[in-house]
Design a protein around this motif. Structure first.
Motif, PDB file in Angstrom:
ATOM      1  N   ASN A 111       0.831  -1.215   0.000  1.00 41.06           N
ATOM      2  CA  ASN A 111       0.000   0.000   0.000  1.00 41.06           C
ATOM      3  C   ASN A 111       0.858   1.255   0.000  1.00 41.06           C
ATOM      4  O   ASN A 111       0.567   2.221  -0.706  1.00 41.06           O
ATOM      5  CB  ASN A 111      -0.924   0.000   1.224  1.00 41.06           C
ATOM      6  N   LEU A 112       1.920   1.227   0.787  1.00 43.35           N
ATOM      7  CA  LEU A 112       2.778   2.416   0.867  1.00 43.35           C
ATOM      8  C   LEU A 112       3.525   2.637  -0.443  1.00 43.35           C
ATOM      9  O   LEU A 112       3.675   3.771  -0.901  1.00 43.35           O
ATOM     10  CB  LEU A 112       3.759   2.278   2.039  1.00 43.35           C
ATOM     11  N   GLU A 113       3.958   1.550  -1.066  1.00 41.28           N
ATOM     12  CA  GLU A 113       4.653   1.707  -2.346  1.00 41.28           C
ATOM     13  C   GLU A 113       3.700   2.238  -3.418  1.00 41.28           C
ATOM     14  O   GLU A 113       4.063   3.102  -4.226  1.00 41.28           O
ATOM     15  CB  GLU A 113       5.278   0.377  -2.788  1.00 41.28           C
ATOM     16  N   LEU A 114       2.462   1.721  -3.395  1.00 44.01           N
ATOM     17  CA  LEU A 114       1.456   2.213  -4.355  1.00 44.01           C
ATOM     18  C   LEU A 114       1.200   3.702  -4.177  1.00 44.01           C
ATOM     19  O   LEU A 114       1.090   4.447  -5.158  1.00 44.01           O
ATOM     20  CB  LEU A 114       0.126   1.469  -4.152  1.00 44.01           C
ATOM     21  N   LEU A 115       1.099   4.123  -2.930  1.00 40.35           N
ATOM     22  CA  LEU A 115       0.826   5.539  -2.688  1.00 40.35           C
ATOM     23  C   LEU A 115       2.046   6.389  -3.062  1.00 40.35           C
ATOM     24  O   LEU A 115       1.913   7.418  -3.721  1.00 40.35           O
ATOM     25  CB  LEU A 115       0.428   5.755  -1.218  1.00 40.35           C
ATOM     26  N   ARG A 116       3.222   5.918  -2.680  1.00 39.52           N
ATOM     27  CA  ARG A 116       4.450   6.664  -2.997  1.00 39.52           C
ATOM     28  C   ARG A 116       4.591   6.845  -4.498  1.00 39.52           C
ATOM     29  O   ARG A 116       4.954   7.899  -4.982  1.00 39.52           O
ATOM     30  CB  ARG A 116       5.659   5.899  -2.438  1.00 39.52           C
ATOM     31  N   ARG A 117       4.268   5.801  -5.254  1.00 39.29           N
ATOM     32  CA  ARG A 117       4.487   5.819  -6.715  1.00 39.29           C
ATOM     33  C   ARG A 117       3.177   5.976  -7.486  1.00 39.29           C
ATOM     34  O   ARG A 117       3.090   5.575  -8.654  1.00 39.29           O
ATOM     35  CB  ARG A 117       5.208   4.526  -7.125  1.00 39.29           C
ATOM     36  N   LEU A 118       2.161   6.555  -6.857  1.00 40.74           N
ATOM     37  CA  LEU A 118       0.844   6.641  -7.481  1.00 40.74           C
ATOM     38  C   LEU A 118       0.882   7.318  -8.852  1.00 40.74           C
ATOM     39  O   LEU A 118       0.167   6.916  -9.772  1.00 40.74           O
ATOM     40  CB  LEU A 118      -0.133   7.399  -6.559  1.00 40.74           C
ATOM     41  N   SER A 119       1.737   8.321  -8.995  1.00 38.76           N
ATOM     42  CA  SER A 119       1.759   9.053 -10.273  1.00 38.76           C
ATOM     43  C   SER A 119       2.192   8.146 -11.426  1.00 38.76           C
ATOM     44  O   SER A 119       1.825   8.376 -12.570  1.00 38.76           O
ATOM     45  CB  SER A 119       2.655  10.282 -10.182  1.00 38.76           C
ATOM     46  N   GLU A 120       2.920   7.067 -11.126  1.00 40.94           N
ATOM     47  CA  GLU A 120       3.301   6.125 -12.197  1.00 40.94           C
ATOM     48  C   GLU A 120       2.099   5.360 -12.736  1.00 40.94           C
ATOM     49  O   GLU A 120       2.062   5.002 -13.909  1.00 40.94           O
ATOM     50  CB  GLU A 120       4.346   5.114 -11.698  1.00 40.94           C
ATOM     51  N   ILE A 121       1.130   5.045 -11.840  1.00 40.60           N
ATOM     52  CA  ILE A 121      -0.068   4.347 -12.334  1.00 40.60           C
ATOM     53  C   ILE A 121      -1.009   5.330 -13.004  1.00 40.60           C
ATOM     54  O   ILE A 121      -1.906   4.935 -13.721  1.00 40.60           O
ATOM     55  CB  ILE A 121      -0.912   3.690 -11.206  1.00 40.60           C
ATOM     56  N   GLY A 122      -0.795   6.612 -12.732  1.00 42.56           N
ATOM     57  CA  GLY A 122      -1.698   7.629 -13.254  1.00 42.56           C
ATOM     58  C   GLY A 122      -1.722   7.722 -14.765  1.00 42.56           C
ATOM     59  O   GLY A 122      -2.628   8.308 -15.336  1.00 42.56           O
ATOM     60  N   GLU A 123      -0.763   7.107 -15.430  1.00 40.76           N
ATOM     61  CA  GLU A 123      -0.667   7.231 -16.888  1.00 40.76           C
ATOM     62  C   GLU A 123      -1.544   6.199 -17.599  1.00 40.76           C
ATOM     63  O   GLU A 123      -1.084   5.432 -18.428  1.00 40.76           O
ATOM     64  CB  GLU A 123       0.806   7.107 -17.325  1.00 40.76           C
ATOM     65  N   LEU A 124      -2.820   6.194 -17.257  1.00 45.14           N
ATOM     66  CA  LEU A 124      -3.747   5.191 -17.793  1.00 45.14           C
ATOM     67  C   LEU A 124      -4.700   5.789 -18.813  1.00 45.14           C
ATOM     68  O   LEU A 124      -5.431   5.071 -19.483  1.00 45.14           O
ATOM     69  CB  LEU A 124      -4.580   4.580 -16.659  1.00 45.14           C
ATOM     70  N   GLY A 125      -4.731   7.106 -18.891  1.00 38.37           N
ATOM     71  CA  GLY A 125      -5.656   7.760 -19.806  1.00 38.37           C
ATOM     72  C   GLY A 125      -7.055   7.914 -19.243  1.00 38.37           C
ATOM     73  O   GLY A 125      -7.977   8.323 -19.953  1.00 38.37           O
ATOM     74  N   VAL A 126      -7.248   7.556 -17.991  1.00 38.27           N
ATOM     75  CA  VAL A 126      -8.536   7.780 -17.312  1.00 38.27           C
ATOM     76  C   VAL A 126      -8.225   8.355 -15.934  1.00 38.27           C
ATOM     77  O   VAL A 126      -7.122   8.151 -15.407  1.00 38.27           O
ATOM     78  CB  VAL A 126      -9.373   6.481 -17.174  1.00 38.27           C
ATOM     79  N   PRO A 127      -9.185   9.057 -15.325  1.00 42.16           N
ATOM     80  CA  PRO A 127      -8.924   9.622 -13.989  1.00 42.16           C
ATOM     81  C   PRO A 127      -8.744   8.522 -12.939  1.00 42.16           C
ATOM     82  O   PRO A 127      -9.332   7.451 -13.053  1.00 42.16           O
ATOM     83  CB  PRO A 127     -10.185  10.442 -13.687  1.00 42.16           C
ATOM     84  N   LEU A 128      -7.932   8.831 -11.937  1.00 45.57           N
ATOM     85  CA  LEU A 128      -7.703   7.887 -10.833  1.00 45.57           C
ATOM     86  C   LEU A 128      -8.603   8.221  -9.651  1.00 45.57           C
ATOM     87  O   LEU A 128      -8.682   9.370  -9.232  1.00 45.57           O
ATOM     88  CB  LEU A 128      -6.265   8.009 -10.333  1.00 45.57           C
ATOM     89  N   LEU A 129      -9.231   7.186  -9.117  1.00 42.31           N
ATOM     90  CA  LEU A 129     -10.009   7.296  -7.875  1.00 42.31           C
ATOM     91  C   LEU A 129      -9.236   6.522  -6.817  1.00 42.31           C
ATOM     92  O   LEU A 129      -8.683   5.457  -7.108  1.00 42.31           O
ATOM     93  CB  LEU A 129     -11.396   6.709  -8.105  1.00 42.31           C
ATOM     94  N   VAL A 130      -9.202   7.057  -5.606  1.00 38.86           N
ATOM     95  CA  VAL A 130      -8.423   6.410  -4.556  1.00 38.86           C
ATOM     96  C   VAL A 130      -9.227   6.368  -3.259  1.00 38.86           C
ATOM     97  O   VAL A 130      -9.863   7.348  -2.876  1.00 38.86           O
ATOM     98  CB  VAL A 130      -7.087   7.178  -4.359  1.00 38.86           C
TER      99      VAL A 130
END
Ligand code: 7PJ
Length: 268
Positions: A188-207
């Motif tokens: 969970n902490l790694e996902l949050l730390r690196r969230l901007s890397e998953i952000g490149e999906l072409g759709v908005p991110l909900l968390v």
């Protein structure tokens, strides 16, 4: 249609006897409706109604019971000034909810159930596709990833592609890394730390981080005492690109986002 020029706050309404954070408090429809109205007054941009607990170890409920919990609350919010999402994995419940005016299906199973994708495609509603490893009953038993960010990102890309090829336009989709769903604290902490890397999906991110056990693991606090931790986590997620935060504590989250916007020189 949701304007996404500022981060949005989705307020959580659980109509369940066993949710970890507010289990049973709003099982009575009148109380759930009053709670939803309060969250709207506090500034929720959308409301998320759930009739099945997906906390680790939770038992499944059948579709009829799940819909029985959701229906009166969704019905009462038909005239609400904000869109209403229904949190469900079941195609039957999706169809009922969409027929009763839900604007979004929030599926922690990312439309993987047989018939779920078709149920949403047949409507013009939005959908949230969330990553979960395994299923709620067993997902916290020794989850493992080589690279959690890569795996979650690849999963979400695949689910977005499936949804699009099934007839759900990209503009209707949001994606969610699924904090706590088959993930250790370190994941969970790694996902949050690196969230901007998953952000490149072409759709908005909900968390969704509100009151989750990862906050308890860090602070030592029970679910009802994680407001400050949850607000901090929501702010960190928005700083890393989240466009919608799913929270129990709407007013406090909005205040934090107003401070963030002010520091950035925009209004909220
Ligand atoms: C999430 C959710 C989440 C989305 C739940 C809880 C457990 N839906 N439903 N994202 N969590 N999209 O509220 O803590 O993180 S249920």
């Amino acid at each position: 249609m949701l304007a996404l020029e500022r981060p949005l706050v989705m307020g959580i309404v659980n109509v369940t006897p066993d949710s970890f954070s507010d289990g049973g408090a709003f099982l009575d429809p009148a109380r759930a409706i009053a709670h939803a109205e309060r969250l709207i007054e506090e500034g929720a941009d959308l409301i998320d109604i759930g009739g099945e607990s997906t906390r680790p170890g939770a038992q499944a409920v059948n579709a009829a019971e799940e819909w029985r919990r959701i229906e009166p609350v969704l019905g009462a919010l038909r005239e609400a000034p904000v869109p209403v999402a229904v949190d469900t994995m079941k195609p039957e419940v999706m169809r009922s909810a969409l027929g009763a005016g839900a604007s979004m299906i929030n599926d922690v199973n990312a439309l993987r159930a047989e018939g779920a994708l078709q149920a949403v495609a047949a409507s013009d509603a939005a959908v949230c596709l969330m990553h979960m490893l395994g299923e709620p009953r067993t997902m916290q038993i020794a989850p493992f990833y080589d690279d959690v960010v890569a795996v979650v990102g690849a999963f979400l890309r695949e689910r977005i592609a499936s949804a699009e090829s099934g007839g759900i336009a990209r503009g209707r989709i949001v994606a969610d890394p699924g904090f706590g769903f088959g993930k250790t604290l370190a994941h969970n902490l790694e996902l949050l730390r690196r969230l901007s890397e998953i952000g490149e999906l072409g759709v908005p991110l909900l968390v969704g981080l509100s009151r989750k056990s990862m906050l308890g693991a860090i602070t030592g606090r029970e679910a009802g005492e994680r407001l400050a931790a949850g607000v901090a986590a929501a702010l960190l997620a928005v700083e890393r690109g989240a466009r919608i935060v799913r929270v129990h504590d709407v007013a406090a989250t909005r205040d934090a986002l107003a401070i963030l916007a002010a520091v950035k020189g925009s209004s909220y």
